[in-house]
Enzyme design. Structure first.
Site, PDB file in Angstrom:
ATOM      1  N   HIS A  63       1.302   4.183  -5.493  1.00  0.00           N
ATOM      2  CA  HIS A  63       1.338   4.719  -6.857  1.00  0.00           C
ATOM      3  C   HIS A  63       0.189   5.703  -7.025  1.00  0.00           C
ATOM      4  O   HIS A  63      -0.641   5.867  -6.125  1.00  0.00           O
ATOM      5  CB  HIS A  63       1.294   3.598  -7.894  1.00  0.00           C
ATOM      6  CG  HIS A  63       0.040   2.783  -7.916  1.00  0.00           C
ATOM      7  ND1 HIS A  63      -0.370   2.005  -6.851  1.00  0.00           N
ATOM      8  CD2 HIS A  63      -0.912   2.619  -8.877  1.00  0.00           C
ATOM      9  CE1 HIS A  63      -1.503   1.391  -7.164  1.00  0.00           C
ATOM     10  NE2 HIS A  63      -1.857   1.762  -8.381  1.00  0.00           N
ATOM     11  N   HIS A  65      -2.393   5.923  -9.238  1.00  0.00           N
ATOM     12  CA  HIS A  65      -3.711   5.600  -9.783  1.00  0.00           C
ATOM     13  C   HIS A  65      -4.793   6.080  -8.815  1.00  0.00           C
ATOM     14  O   HIS A  65      -4.630   5.999  -7.591  1.00  0.00           O
ATOM     15  CB  HIS A  65      -3.847   4.099 -10.042  1.00  0.00           C
ATOM     16  CG  HIS A  65      -3.293   3.686 -11.365  1.00  0.00           C
ATOM     17  ND1 HIS A  65      -2.876   2.407 -11.634  1.00  0.00           N
ATOM     18  CD2 HIS A  65      -3.094   4.388 -12.522  1.00  0.00           C
ATOM     19  CE1 HIS A  65      -2.441   2.330 -12.884  1.00  0.00           C
ATOM     20  NE2 HIS A  65      -2.564   3.518 -13.438  1.00  0.00           N
ATOM     21  N   ASP A  67      -7.615   5.079  -7.629  1.00  0.00           N
ATOM     22  CA  ASP A  67      -8.204   4.263  -6.562  1.00  0.00           C
ATOM     23  C   ASP A  67      -7.269   4.116  -5.362  1.00  0.00           C
ATOM     24  O   ASP A  67      -7.647   3.520  -4.350  1.00  0.00           O
ATOM     25  CB  ASP A  67      -8.634   2.884  -7.085  1.00  0.00           C
ATOM     26  CG  ASP A  67      -7.500   2.076  -7.688  1.00  0.00           C
ATOM     27  OD1 ASP A  67      -6.644   2.673  -8.354  1.00  0.00           O
ATOM     28  OD2 ASP A  67      -7.475   0.842  -7.507  1.00  0.00           O
ATOM     29  N   HIS A  68      -6.076   4.699  -5.470  1.00  0.00           N
ATOM     30  CA  HIS A  68      -5.130   4.667  -4.351  1.00  0.00           C
ATOM     31  C   HIS A  68      -4.833   6.052  -3.779  1.00  0.00           C
ATOM     32  O   HIS A  68      -4.229   6.146  -2.713  1.00  0.00           O
ATOM     33  CB  HIS A  68      -3.818   4.009  -4.786  1.00  0.00           C
ATOM     34  CG  HIS A  68      -3.956   2.555  -5.101  1.00  0.00           C
ATOM     35  ND1 HIS A  68      -3.495   1.551  -4.276  1.00  0.00           N
ATOM     36  CD2 HIS A  68      -4.531   1.918  -6.155  1.00  0.00           C
ATOM     37  CE1 HIS A  68      -3.769   0.370  -4.808  1.00  0.00           C
ATOM     38  NE2 HIS A  68      -4.395   0.571  -5.947  1.00  0.00           N
ATOM     39  N   HIS A 145       3.979  -2.747 -12.391  1.00  0.00           N
ATOM     40  CA  HIS A 145       2.598  -2.339 -12.670  1.00  0.00           C
ATOM     41  C   HIS A 145       2.588  -1.543 -13.978  1.00  0.00           C
ATOM     42  O   HIS A 145       3.613  -1.410 -14.644  1.00  0.00           O
ATOM     43  CB  HIS A 145       2.068  -1.520 -11.494  1.00  0.00           C
ATOM     44  CG  HIS A 145       0.592  -1.260 -11.526  1.00  0.00           C
ATOM     45  ND1 HIS A 145      -0.329  -2.216 -11.922  1.00  0.00           N
ATOM     46  CD2 HIS A 145      -0.138  -0.147 -11.218  1.00  0.00           C
ATOM     47  CE1 HIS A 145      -1.544  -1.707 -11.835  1.00  0.00           C
ATOM     48  NE2 HIS A 145      -1.453  -0.451 -11.431  1.00  0.00           N
ATOM     49  N   ASP A 216      -0.131  -2.325  -6.396  1.00  0.00           N
ATOM     50  CA  ASP A 216      -0.562  -3.152  -7.523  1.00  0.00           C
ATOM     51  C   ASP A 216       0.668  -3.675  -8.263  1.00  0.00           C
ATOM     52  O   ASP A 216       1.625  -2.934  -8.512  1.00  0.00           O
ATOM     53  CB  ASP A 216      -1.417  -2.333  -8.486  1.00  0.00           C
ATOM     54  CG  ASP A 216      -2.730  -1.885  -7.859  1.00  0.00           C
ATOM     55  OD1 ASP A 216      -2.986  -2.242  -6.694  1.00  0.00           O
ATOM     56  OD2 ASP A 216      -3.503  -1.180  -8.540  1.00  0.00           O
ATOM     57  N   HIS A 274      -7.370  -5.949  -2.497  1.00  0.00           N
ATOM     58  CA  HIS A 274      -7.558  -5.442  -3.865  1.00  0.00           C
ATOM     59  C   HIS A 274      -8.400  -6.445  -4.657  1.00  0.00           C
ATOM     60  O   HIS A 274      -8.031  -6.900  -5.735  1.00  0.00           O
ATOM     61  CB  HIS A 274      -6.195  -5.201  -4.532  1.00  0.00           C
ATOM     62  CG  HIS A 274      -6.232  -4.125  -5.576  1.00  0.00           C
ATOM     63  ND1 HIS A 274      -6.427  -4.391  -6.907  1.00  0.00           N
ATOM     64  CD2 HIS A 274      -6.114  -2.776  -5.482  1.00  0.00           C
ATOM     65  CE1 HIS A 274      -6.404  -3.259  -7.597  1.00  0.00           C
ATOM     66  NE2 HIS A 274      -6.216  -2.250  -6.748  1.00  0.00           N
TER      67      HIS A 274
END
Length: 309
Positions: A63, A65, A67-68, A145, A216, A274
């Site tokens: 996805h 976001h 942090d990914h 998510h 996530d 995570h």
């Protein structure tokens, strides 16, 4: 085949854990490495490993976001310098928007990539089997998510049976072209009239590995479907037992919810990642113990850790 975790933290980089990224090393199988997610600082983590960036041929994003994905433009740019004369293209699979995110960064920064990037974007209506090679298949399914997010199921096709050369020699078959015919499943007739039945000298096909890597997610039946019968399930564990309401509010899972998914899917091994920076070492031990009350083979992974499959 092995998994190496480049970042096992949640949300933002921490001293002990970088943000999300892992690689599936398929060097013996394909002479390639596949990356899953690429959070900020991933290329710095790679410097602590034996990974050659040019071997990373496929990148799967769960996805969008930060942090990914925030490490992806930098990694792709640095890969151009580290590849030397052996430039190899990259395929990137991910939600609609990943191409814009990457190319906007590349164009704005004036980066020059001496290799091609092939984007394979999808939305919730175009999931299922997203890749098939002669040795592997990859499936994607929507998770639960706060934004569109997927999990991946990597399926290794069954391996061909191996030829029992010693048994063939004992049966009187001379080493040479006839060996190849038997290996290819063809029966052979010897000079004395004896028939060598190929299947009697070839072992049964070996079941391929199944690796499930989730983005996530809240606890959802989609996770169970993706993980069904997997050799390894990589599942997020942003929260711990007792924080189920908080986890659901923020689109995440607890350690015990992940363990229930693993149990319901009958996986062989559960790897939790995570992990929030707020958890200290004694918290990690308790998280593992709580999960093991539900599913026995649980391990909470660390940055740079390798797990052989």
């Amino acid at each position: 085949m092995e998994i190496q975790f480049l970042g096992t933290g949640a949300g933002q980089p921490a001293k002990a854990r970088n943000v999300s990224s892992l690689v599936l090393k398929l060097l013996d199988e394909l002479n390639e490495i596949w990356m899953f997610d690429c959070g900020e600082g991933t290329q710095r983590q790679i410097l602590e490993t034996t990974i050659k960036p040019r071997k990373i041929r496929k990148i799967f994003i769960t996805h969008l976001h930060g942090d990914h994905v925030f490490g992806l433009p930098g990694f792709l740019s640095s890969r151009a310098f580290q590849a030397n004369d052996e430039q190899t293209d990259v395929d990137i699979y991910g939600p609609v928007g990943i191409k814009h995110l990457v190319m906007a960064s590349i164009r704005t920064s004036g980066a020059h990539l001496p290799y091609h990037i092939h984007f394979h974007e999808f939305d919730a209506k175009h999931l299922g089997k997203i890749l098939e090679t002669d040795k592997f298949m990859v499936y994607a399914e929507k998770l639960d998510h706060t934004i569109f997010c997927v999990g991946y199921r990597v399926v290794q096709k069954d391996l061909e049976g191996t030829l029992d050369a010693e048994k063939l020699k004992a049966a009187g078959l001379p080493f040479g072209p006839l060996f190849g015919r038997v290996k290819n499943g063809q029966d052979v007739v010897l000079e004395d009239g004896t028939t060598i039945i190929a299947k009697d000298y070839i072992s049964a096909p070996k079941k391929g590995k199944v690796i499930t890597i989730l983005g996530d997610t809240r606890k959802t039946d989609a996770s169970i479907r993706l993980a069904l019968g997997a050799d390894v399930l990589v599942h997020e564990s942003t929260y711990s037992k007792g924080d189920e309401n908080l986890a659901r509010r923020h689109g995440h899972s607890t350690n015990t919810e992940a363990a229930r998914v693993a149990k319901a899917a009958s996986v062989k091994k559960l790897l939790l990642n995570h992990i929030s920076a707020r958890f200290l070492s004694h918290d990690i031990s308790r998280m593992r113990d709580d999960a093991q009350e539900i599913f026995t083979d649980v391990h909470i992974v660390r940055d740079l850790e390798e797990v052989k499959l």
